[in-house]
Enzyme design. Structure first.
Site, PDB file in Angstrom:
ATOM      1  N   LYS A   1     -19.243  38.221 105.096  1.00 29.28           N
ATOM      2  CA  LYS A   1     -19.800  37.098 105.888  1.00 29.28           C
ATOM      3  C   LYS A   1     -18.732  36.224 106.499  1.00 29.28           C
ATOM      4  CE  LYS A   1     -19.830  36.074 101.347  1.00 29.28           C
ATOM      5  NZ  LYS A   1     -20.504  36.534 100.158  1.00 29.28           N
TER       6      LYS A   1
ATOM      7  N   GLY B   1     -13.553  46.443  94.346  1.00 32.57           N
ATOM      8  CA  GLY B   1     -13.650  45.330  93.396  1.00 32.57           C
ATOM      9  C   GLY B   1     -15.047  45.252  92.820  1.00 32.57           C
TER      10      GLY B   1
ATOM     11  N   SER C   1     -16.917  48.821  93.395  1.00 31.84           N
ATOM     12  CA  SER C   1     -17.053  49.706  92.234  1.00 31.84           C
ATOM     13  C   SER C   1     -18.529  50.047  91.989  1.00 31.84           C
ATOM     14  CB  SER C   1     -16.424  49.072  90.988  1.00 31.84           C
ATOM     15  OG  SER C   1     -16.982  47.798  90.784  1.00 31.84           O
TER      16      SER C   1
ATOM     17  N   ILE D   1     -31.154  40.482  98.641  1.00 31.82           N
ATOM     18  CA  ILE D   1     -32.429  40.110  99.288  1.00 31.82           C
ATOM     19  C   ILE D   1     -32.470  40.653 100.720  1.00 31.82           C
ATOM     20  CG2 ILE D   1     -33.950  38.202  99.934  1.00 31.82           C
ATOM     21  CD1 ILE D   1     -32.394  36.436  97.953  1.00 31.82           C
TER      22      ILE D   1
ATOM     23  N   GLY E   1     -19.130  37.704  88.308  1.00 29.26           N
ATOM     24  CA  GLY E   1     -18.906  38.388  89.585  1.00 29.26           C
ATOM     25  C   GLY E   1     -19.628  37.758  90.758  1.00 29.26           C
TER      26      GLY E   1
ATOM     27  N   GLU F   1     -26.359  43.690 105.798  1.00 29.74           N
ATOM     28  CA  GLU F   1     -27.396  43.024 104.990  1.00 29.74           C
ATOM     29  C   GLU F   1     -26.815  42.310 103.771  1.00 29.74           C
ATOM     30  OE1 GLU F   1     -31.095  42.817 105.364  1.00 29.74           O
ATOM     31  OE2 GLU F   1     -30.248  41.256 104.099  1.00 29.74           O
TER      32      GLU F   1
ATOM     33  N   GLU G   1     -16.608  33.965  95.035  1.00 28.09           N
ATOM     34  CA  GLU G   1     -15.685  34.592  95.975  1.00 28.09           C
ATOM     35  C   GLU G   1     -14.298  34.680  95.333  1.00 28.09           C
ATOM     36  OE1 GLU G   1     -16.652  35.871  99.120  1.00 28.09           O
ATOM     37  OE2 GLU G   1     -18.479  35.492  98.019  1.00 28.09           O
TER      38      GLU G   1
ATOM     39  N   LYS H   1     -22.861  31.966 105.935  1.00 25.19           N
ATOM     40  CA  LYS H   1     -24.186  32.597 105.904  1.00 25.19           C
ATOM     41  C   LYS H   1     -25.153  31.876 106.836  1.00 25.19           C
ATOM     42  CE  LYS H   1     -23.500  34.267 101.196  1.00 25.19           C
ATOM     43  NZ  LYS H   1     -23.536  33.872  99.780  1.00 25.19           N
TER      44      LYS H   1
END
Ligand code: NAI
Ligand SMILES: N[C@@H](CC=O)C(=O)O
Ligand code: NA
Length: 437
Positions: A108, A16, A20, A139, A190, A132, A193, A208
């Site tokens: 997550k 997605g 991609s 970040i 994009g 990450e 969620e 998170k």
């Protein structure tokens, strides 16, 4: 001389927004990645749900709907999971690790709900599990917590970790688009969620926060432990009230060690996500659009700030590729990376015990004694008032009260009490205040 090993074969699960971009980076940077790893990274297969869809840059021969078959194939070394959600992602990652593969994921939701099962599998099978991209997209934040700061004593992690809600709040603050329009823009870019409820109701930020707290305090924390409030209740009046105080409303994730008299580790941790006012002079106030920023306060390192793109296909894929190279180097070197340790086992304290400040905006009857009645309600619950201001007169009379720090339970009791007063026509806005006293 060590024999040269063949290419490392990568299975990609999901193609997605993020997947991609992972494919694009693997293709466009193939030579550099091979040089950095010491051997080429080769795409072994791409598991998708809709194989009929044309995907730019993806060799149709690699596409499969059999994700289970792909992760257990002998010619696959590393699995990258960017499907999202709990199942089948969890089963696929566990299968991959059982068959000796290392895993890179951006998931997550799963890590915060059932990370323990995945970490246990990684330990048992000697596999790497890197993630990450799961917090604050591009970040570098988890690797610094997991590795660079592992020798320090972290007191607090505070930040903006959801791009979609920051985008919406930023639009509301700048007087641009309304809530729904801003959400649609964030989806088109994009950032959101698959189900944007996860963003606007704070589930994504709570997941998170759980991951951050677990890493920062070496203690088990799941999404269910996190006090969560989203931004759907944030009104134009709240945003205007914040402006009146020279503040801005941001959805904050806050993970804090709560000190105790004796022990160094504290008596527990507070992990919470809610919209709060912060002064416009605070560095987090200048985090615009879908950007994220996180402060880490550690005993010896002092305050560190991490800022950048927290969402979007390419930034998130950058973090995935960083993990992929790290894991690939570990495979080449024959040494797995660090494993999670949650030895501290600190309790997550209830929200009522968390100490915060409140901003309360009241519509009141403009008559003698109102201020005293209102102030008495604060005094009854031992909440000290920092400032009070009257705005308007007569039918338009309003009081704006800002408190000093007090336990959240006491502040909630004050608001309940105020709602019951005859002289209070409406509690128009209640918001926590973070940033500074
Ligand atoms: N989009 C972003 O900015 C960020 C996303 N993430 C995380 O990255 C992951 C992927 O997110 P996106 O790419 O945005 O989602 P997406 O919804 O664009 O992509 C997921 C893809 O997986 C496919 N899929 C679903 N079930 C499948 C299955 N059983 N087998 C094969 N493919 C399947 C879907 O058809 C879809 O194409 C999620 O865990 C998300 O939370 C993390 C950071 C930022
Ligand atoms: N939906 C998330 C994407 C990254 O995690 C966000 O908006 O931040
Ligand atoms: Na990150």
């Amino acid at each position: 001389m060590k024999p040269e090993r063949g290419p490392l074969r990568v299975a990609l699960l999901g193609c997605g927004v993020v997947g991609s971009e992972v494919v694009r980076l693997l293709r466009e940077q193939a030579d550099d990645l091979a040089a950095r790893v010491g051997t080429p990274l080769e795409l072994a297969g791409v598991a998708v749900r809709r194989p009929e869809r044309v995907r730019a840059g993806v060799d149709p021969a690699l596409v499969t709907t059999d994700a289970q078959g792909l992760v257990t194939r002998d010619d696959v070394d590393i699995v990258v999971e960017v499907i999202g959600g709990i199942e089948p992602a969890r089963t696929l990652m566990l299968e991959a690790m059982k068959t000796g593969k290392s895993v890179v994921t951006a998931n997550k939701a799963l890590l915060a709900e059932d990370g323990a099962t995945l970490f246990a599998a990684a330990r048992e099978y000697g596999a790497d599990l890197y993630y990450e991209a799961a917090v604050a997209g591009a970040i570098p934040l988890l690797r610094p917590l997991r590795e660079s700061l592992v020798g320090d004593h972290v007191h607090r992690v505070l930040g903006i970790v959801n791009g979609t809600t920051n985008y919406i709040l930023d639009q509301m603050d700048s007087g641009g688009a309304g809530f729904n329009e801003a959400l649609e823009e964030a989806q088109a870019l994009g950032y959101a969620e698959a189900d944007p409820t996860a963003d606007v109701e704070g589930f994504d930020a709570a997941a998170k926060a759980a991951i951050l707290a677990q890493l920062a305090f070496h203690t088990p924390v799941t999404a269910a432990d996190v006090h969560r409030e989203g931004i759907t209740e944030v009104s134009a009046a709240d945003v205007a009230g914040a402006k009146g105080m020279d503040c801005v409303v941001k959805l904050l994730a806050i993970c804090e060690r709560v000190p105790s008299e004796g022990g160094r580790n504290g008596r527990g941790v507070s992990v919470r996500v809610y919209p709060a006012m912060i002064p416009r002079t605070h560095p987090l106030a200048s985090v615009r659009e879908a950007y994220n920023a996180v402060f880490v306060e550690a005993e010896s390192a002092g305050s560190l700030m991490f800022y950048g793109a927290g969402a979007g296909g390419a930034p998130t894929a950058s973090a995935v590729l960083g993990d992929l190279v790290a894991v690939a180097r570990n495979v080449v070197g024959g040494t797995p990376g660090p494993v999670e340790v949650t030895y501290a086992k600190l309790p997550v304290l209830p929200m009522g015990e968390t100490v915060t400040r409140y901003y309360i905006h009241l519509d009141v009857t403009d008559e003698a004694g109102v201020l005293a009645t209102v102030a008495e309600e604060f005094a009854r619950h031992e909440v000290s008032i920092q400032a009070v201001r009257q705005v308007g007169l007569g039918e338009e009379a309003q009081l704006v009260v800002v408190t000093h720090r007090a336990p959240d339970a006491a502040l909630s009791a004050v608001v309940e009490g105020l709602r019951g007063l005859d002289s209070v026509r409406e509690v128009a806005s209640v918001m926590r205040v973070e940033g500074e006293e």
